[in-house]
Design a protein around this motif. Structure first.
Motif, short mmCIF file in Angstrom:
data_model
loop_
_atom_site.label_atom_id
_atom_site.label_comp_id
_atom_site.label_asym_id
_atom_site.label_seq_id
_atom_site.Cartn_x
_atom_site.Cartn_y
_atom_site.Cartn_z
N TYR A 40 80.05 63.84 56.71
CA TYR A 40 81.00 62.73 56.76
C TYR A 40 80.76 61.82 57.97
O TYR A 40 81.46 60.81 58.12
CB TYR A 40 82.43 63.26 56.80
N GLU A 41 79.83 62.23 58.83
CA GLU A 41 79.48 61.45 60.02
C GLU A 41 80.69 61.25 60.94
O GLU A 41 80.98 60.13 61.38
CB GLU A 41 78.85 60.10 59.63
N VAL A 42 81.39 62.34 61.19
CA VAL A 42 82.54 62.32 62.11
C VAL A 42 82.47 63.58 62.98
O VAL A 42 81.60 64.44 62.79
CB VAL A 42 83.89 62.29 61.35
N GLY A 43 83.42 63.70 63.91
CA GLY A 43 83.48 64.88 64.74
C GLY A 43 84.17 66.04 64.02
O GLY A 43 84.91 65.84 63.05
N THR A 44 83.92 67.26 64.50
CA THR A 44 84.53 68.43 63.87
C THR A 44 86.05 68.41 63.98
O THR A 44 86.75 68.97 63.14
CB THR A 44 84.00 69.73 64.50
N ASN A 45 86.58 67.76 65.04
CA ASN A 45 88.05 67.68 65.18
C ASN A 45 88.66 66.85 64.07
O ASN A 45 89.80 67.12 63.63
CB ASN A 45 88.42 67.10 66.54
N VAL A 46 87.93 65.85 63.57
CA VAL A 46 88.43 65.03 62.46
C VAL A 46 88.46 65.88 61.18
O VAL A 46 89.43 65.82 60.41
CB VAL A 46 87.55 63.78 62.26
N ILE A 47 87.44 66.68 60.96
CA ILE A 47 87.40 67.57 59.79
C ILE A 47 88.54 68.58 59.88
O ILE A 47 89.21 68.88 58.88
CB ILE A 47 86.05 68.30 59.69
N GLN A 48 88.76 69.11 61.07
CA GLN A 48 89.85 70.08 61.25
C GLN A 48 91.19 69.47 60.87
O GLN A 48 91.99 70.10 60.16
CB GLN A 48 89.89 70.57 62.70
N ARG A 49 91.46 68.25 61.33
CA ARG A 49 92.74 67.60 61.01
C ARG A 49 92.84 67.31 59.51
O ARG A 49 93.91 67.45 58.92
CB ARG A 49 92.89 66.30 61.80
N ALA A 50 91.72 66.94 58.89
CA ALA A 50 91.72 66.68 57.45
C ALA A 50 92.03 67.97 56.68
O ALA A 50 92.83 67.97 55.74
CB ALA A 50 90.38 66.11 57.01
N GLN A 51 91.42 69.07 57.10
CA GLN A 51 91.67 70.33 56.43
C GLN A 51 93.10 70.80 56.65
O GLN A 51 93.71 71.41 55.76
CB GLN A 51 90.67 71.38 56.93
N GLU A 52 93.66 70.54 57.83
CA GLU A 52 95.04 70.94 58.09
C GLU A 52 96.01 70.23 57.15
O GLU A 52 97.05 70.79 56.78
CB GLU A 52 95.40 70.64 59.54
N VAL A 53 95.67 68.99 56.75
CA VAL A 53 96.50 68.28 55.78
C VAL A 53 96.53 69.05 54.46
O VAL A 53 97.59 69.26 53.86
CB VAL A 53 95.98 66.84 55.55
#
Length: 246
Positions: A40-53
């Motif tokens: 997704y060309e983003v940081g792992t923290n962005v993926i973490q927040r997306a998964q938390e949703v």
């Protein structure tokens, strides 16, 4: 120019479509956050927040040290609340069990003191309960009892002694204290990080906190507890007797 959603929400929306589209099977582990972040060309923290949703929506579940998985549907079981004061502590469902750990000489907080009608700082016995079903923690409880009632007796610590495993009603009855009434105040809440980890739910999952206080035949509080019940697993039902007192 219209305002765009934050990147984590856009990724959450895309992941939701992938999940609902059947890209992963129930119980299957998703790719690592590092791998997803790269795609997704983003940081792992962005993926973490997306998964938390999606965890908060019940689509995914996180397992500490293991990863994120497509969450299998969990049946929502009935939890019957009745007027029987002897029900706590008790298993949340047939076949369940519970474990506990008690600490004495704990100063009462202002909130606990108010509920027990004692002075803040007075000593209480604090007990943590874990209710299990099929060896899985499905409900938690924090309990407080005034030490003035049980100090220097065989029932001071609910987790130990000859009355270990017995209810509050039974333990108090051994001291000649007759528990006759319970007051419950349910409210929606979010779990603490520790509660979520113990219950295996997401940090944004809803729980019902049932604040329960037991009173003796003089109206004196003898125990107060917070029951933490995951909303995704339990449907709370109240059964109230309509019989006229004799």
């Amino acid at each position: 120019m219209p305002k765009q959603d934050p990147p984590y929400l856009r990724i959450a929306d895309h992941l939701r479509r992938r999940v609902l589209g059947g890209e992963w099977k129930l119980g299957e582990r998703l790719p690592s956050r590092a791998k997803m972040a790269k795609s997704y060309e983003v940081g792992t923290n962005v993926i973490q927040r997306a998964q938390e949703v999606l965890i908060s929506e019940g689509l995914l579940e996180g397992k500490t040290g293991s990863g994120t998985y497509l969450r299998p549907p969990v049946p929502r079981l009935p939890m019957v609340r009745s007027r029987a004061v002897a029900d706590f502590p008790s298993a949340p469902a047939p076949g369940g069990e519970w474990e506990s750990e008690s600490s004495a000489l704990v100063p009462a907080t202002e909130e606990v003191a108010q509920r027990l009608r004692i002075e803040p700082g007075e000593l209480v016995v604090h007990t943590l309960y874990e209710f299990l079903l099929e060896r899985r923690i499905v409900q938690l409880a924090d309990s407080w009892e005034p030490m003035a009632l049980t100090d220097r007796t065989s029932v001071t610590l609910p987790s130990y002694g000859p009355f270990h495993g017995r209810t509050v009603v039974n333990r108090m009855a051994s001291l000649g204290i007759r528990v006759v009434r319970a007051v419950e105040r349910p409210r929606p809440a979010r779990p603490t990080a520790e509660q979520a980890a113990l219950l295996g739910i997401g940090p944004n999952d809803l729980v019902t906190v049932v604040e329960r206080t037991y009173l003796d035949d003089s109206g004196r509080p003898v125990e107060t507890a917070d029951l933490v019940i995951p909303d995704s697993r339990w449907e709370i039902r109240y059964e109230l007797s309509l019989e006229e007192p004799e």
